[in-house]
Design a protein around this motif. Structure first.
Motif, PDB file in Angstrom:
ATOM      1  N   TYR A 185      -7.219  37.240 -54.685  1.00 44.38           N
ATOM      2  CA  TYR A 185      -6.663  38.299 -53.855  1.00 44.38           C
ATOM      3  C   TYR A 185      -5.403  37.817 -53.144  1.00 44.38           C
ATOM      4  O   TYR A 185      -4.392  38.509 -53.094  1.00 44.38           O
ATOM      5  CB  TYR A 185      -7.707  38.765 -52.839  1.00 44.38           C
TER       6      TYR A 185
ATOM      7  N   ILE B  75     -14.560  42.102 -57.941  1.00 43.78           N
ATOM      8  CA  ILE B  75     -15.710  41.264 -57.646  1.00 43.78           C
ATOM      9  C   ILE B  75     -16.940  42.160 -57.834  1.00 43.78           C
ATOM     10  O   ILE B  75     -16.915  43.338 -57.472  1.00 43.78           O
ATOM     11  CB  ILE B  75     -15.648  40.659 -56.225  1.00 43.78           C
ATOM     12  N   ASP B  76     -17.966  41.635 -58.430  1.00 45.81           N
ATOM     13  CA  ASP B  76     -19.160  42.422 -58.723  1.00 45.81           C
ATOM     14  C   ASP B  76     -19.933  42.686 -57.436  1.00 45.81           C
ATOM     15  O   ASP B  76     -20.611  41.810 -56.913  1.00 45.81           O
ATOM     16  CB  ASP B  76     -20.036  41.684 -59.740  1.00 45.81           C
ATOM     17  N   MET B  77     -19.817  43.915 -56.932  1.00 44.56           N
ATOM     18  CA  MET B  77     -20.490  44.278 -55.683  1.00 44.56           C
ATOM     19  C   MET B  77     -21.851  44.929 -55.933  1.00 44.56           C
ATOM     20  O   MET B  77     -22.500  45.383 -55.001  1.00 44.56           O
ATOM     21  CB  MET B  77     -19.601  45.214 -54.861  1.00 44.56           C
ATOM     22  N   SER B  78     -22.281  44.963 -57.196  1.00 41.90           N
ATOM     23  CA  SER B  78     -23.613  45.498 -57.477  1.00 41.90           C
ATOM     24  C   SER B  78     -24.700  44.500 -57.066  1.00 41.90           C
ATOM     25  O   SER B  78     -25.869  44.813 -57.047  1.00 41.90           O
ATOM     26  CB  SER B  78     -23.753  45.847 -58.958  1.00 41.90           C
ATOM     27  N   LYS B  79     -24.265  43.282 -56.761  1.00 40.52           N
ATOM     28  CA  LYS B  79     -25.169  42.250 -56.257  1.00 40.52           C
ATOM     29  C   LYS B  79     -24.430  41.517 -55.134  1.00 40.52           C
ATOM     30  O   LYS B  79     -23.220  41.690 -54.976  1.00 40.52           O
ATOM     31  CB  LYS B  79     -25.564  41.267 -57.362  1.00 40.52           C
ATOM     32  N   THR B  80     -25.127  40.737 -54.377  1.00 38.80           N
ATOM     33  CA  THR B  80     -24.479  39.975 -53.323  1.00 38.80           C
ATOM     34  C   THR B  80     -23.771  38.781 -53.955  1.00 38.80           C
ATOM     35  O   THR B  80     -24.413  37.942 -54.590  1.00 38.80           O
ATOM     36  CB  THR B  80     -25.510  39.476 -52.293  1.00 38.80           C
ATOM     37  N   PRO B  81     -22.431  38.728 -53.818  1.00 43.67           N
ATOM     38  CA  PRO B  81     -21.700  37.600 -54.415  1.00 43.67           C
ATOM     39  C   PRO B  81     -22.080  36.274 -53.736  1.00 43.67           C
ATOM     40  O   PRO B  81     -22.339  36.229 -52.530  1.00 43.67           O
ATOM     41  CB  PRO B  81     -20.237  37.940 -54.155  1.00 43.67           C
TER      42      PRO B  81
ATOM     43  N   TRP C 249      -7.679  48.492 -45.231  1.00 43.47           N
ATOM     44  CA  TRP C 249      -8.490  47.779 -46.212  1.00 43.47           C
ATOM     45  C   TRP C 249      -7.983  47.914 -47.639  1.00 43.47           C
ATOM     46  O   TRP C 249      -8.122  46.982 -48.428  1.00 43.47           O
ATOM     47  CB  TRP C 249      -9.944  48.255 -46.137  1.00 43.47           C
TER      48      TRP C 249
ATOM     49  N   GLU D 251     -18.310  32.711 -55.545  1.00 42.15           N
ATOM     50  CA  GLU D 251     -17.689  33.925 -56.099  1.00 42.15           C
ATOM     51  C   GLU D 251     -16.766  34.576 -55.066  1.00 42.15           C
ATOM     52  O   GLU D 251     -15.668  35.017 -55.402  1.00 42.15           O
ATOM     53  CB  GLU D 251     -18.769  34.917 -56.546  1.00 42.15           C
ATOM     54  N   GLN D 252     -17.189  34.605 -53.811  1.00 47.39           N
ATOM     55  CA  GLN D 252     -16.358  35.175 -52.756  1.00 47.39           C
ATOM     56  C   GLN D 252     -15.081  34.362 -52.555  1.00 47.39           C
ATOM     57  O   GLN D 252     -13.998  34.919 -52.377  1.00 47.39           O
ATOM     58  CB  GLN D 252     -17.137  35.268 -51.444  1.00 47.39           C
TER      59      GLN D 252
ATOM     60  N   TRP E  77     -12.772  34.986 -55.494  1.00 45.93           N
ATOM     61  CA  TRP E  77     -12.174  36.319 -55.354  1.00 45.93           C
ATOM     62  C   TRP E  77     -11.081  36.311 -54.286  1.00 45.93           C
ATOM     63  O   TRP E  77      -9.997  36.854 -54.483  1.00 45.93           O
ATOM     64  CB  TRP E  77     -13.262  37.335 -55.008  1.00 45.93           C
TER      65      TRP E  77
END
Length: 185
Positions: free
Chosen positions: A78, A60-66, A151, A70-71, A74
């Motif tokens: 998962y 998941i692209d964590m460079s921005k707030t999903p 985690w 998107e969450q 994901w």
């Protein structure tokens, strides 16, 4: 002067214990498994991953707030699996280099220095010094490896093996640190 002597001896003991625990006793070694069809998997990785780094799957692209969508997507991936946590380098490297051993000793030396400072500030008896030193190892293990297990799904056998490694290493180093730094009143 006692702090320096304790640090040097403690660092040597921690380094020696690490060598024994990994190369002789192989405490965590039975956890590492070879990837089936390694040639095929390696080829697919080389074709698709060009940058070294720490990768997770599903990603998941964590460079921005999903976004919430998107969450949710994901989380569904998962739950469905598979999941993976990968430290990846696209090019090879030498095994057991002098740089690795020097870095490891520097790390053990730094840890012994921190332990020695703690024991010096505590002005401890020998027994208390050994107990505090062992608890330092337990605290480090609890703060780092338990979250990795929780985690990132590190295998319990690895986490348990590292518990043994940390407790034994800090206990042995603690014998030296506490002996040199014990309160002599």
């Amino acid at each position: 002067m006692r702090l320096i002597i304790a640090t040097i001896l403690g660092g040597i003991v921690m380094f020696a214990w690490g060598a024994l625990s990994h190369m002789v006793f192989n405490i965590e070694g039975n956890v590492f498994k070879s990837i089936p069809n390694e040639t095929v998997v390696s080829s697919a990785m080389k074709s698709n991953i060009s940058e070294p780094g720490l990768y997770v799957m599903p990603g998941i692209d964590m460079s921005k707030t999903p976004t919430a969508e998107e969450q949710q997507a994901w989380a569904a991936k998962y739950k469905e699996g598979p999941t993976a946590f990968l430290v990846y380098y696209p090019t090879g490297d030498d095994v057991f280099t002098p740089r690795q051993f020097i870095t490891q000793f520097g790390s053990d030396f730094g840890a012994a220095l921190l332990g020695a400072i703690i024991l010096s500030l505590a002005a401890v008896t020998f027994l208390r010094g050994v107990i505090i030193s062992t608890l330092i190892g337990l605290a480090g293990w609890t703060a780092i490896l338990v979250p990795y297990w929780t985690w990132y799904k590190f295998p319990w056998a690895f986490v348990r093996g590292d518990l043994i490694d940390q407790i034994a290493g800090w206990f042995l180093a603690g014998l030296v640190l506490a002996f040199v730094l014990r309160n002599r009143r």
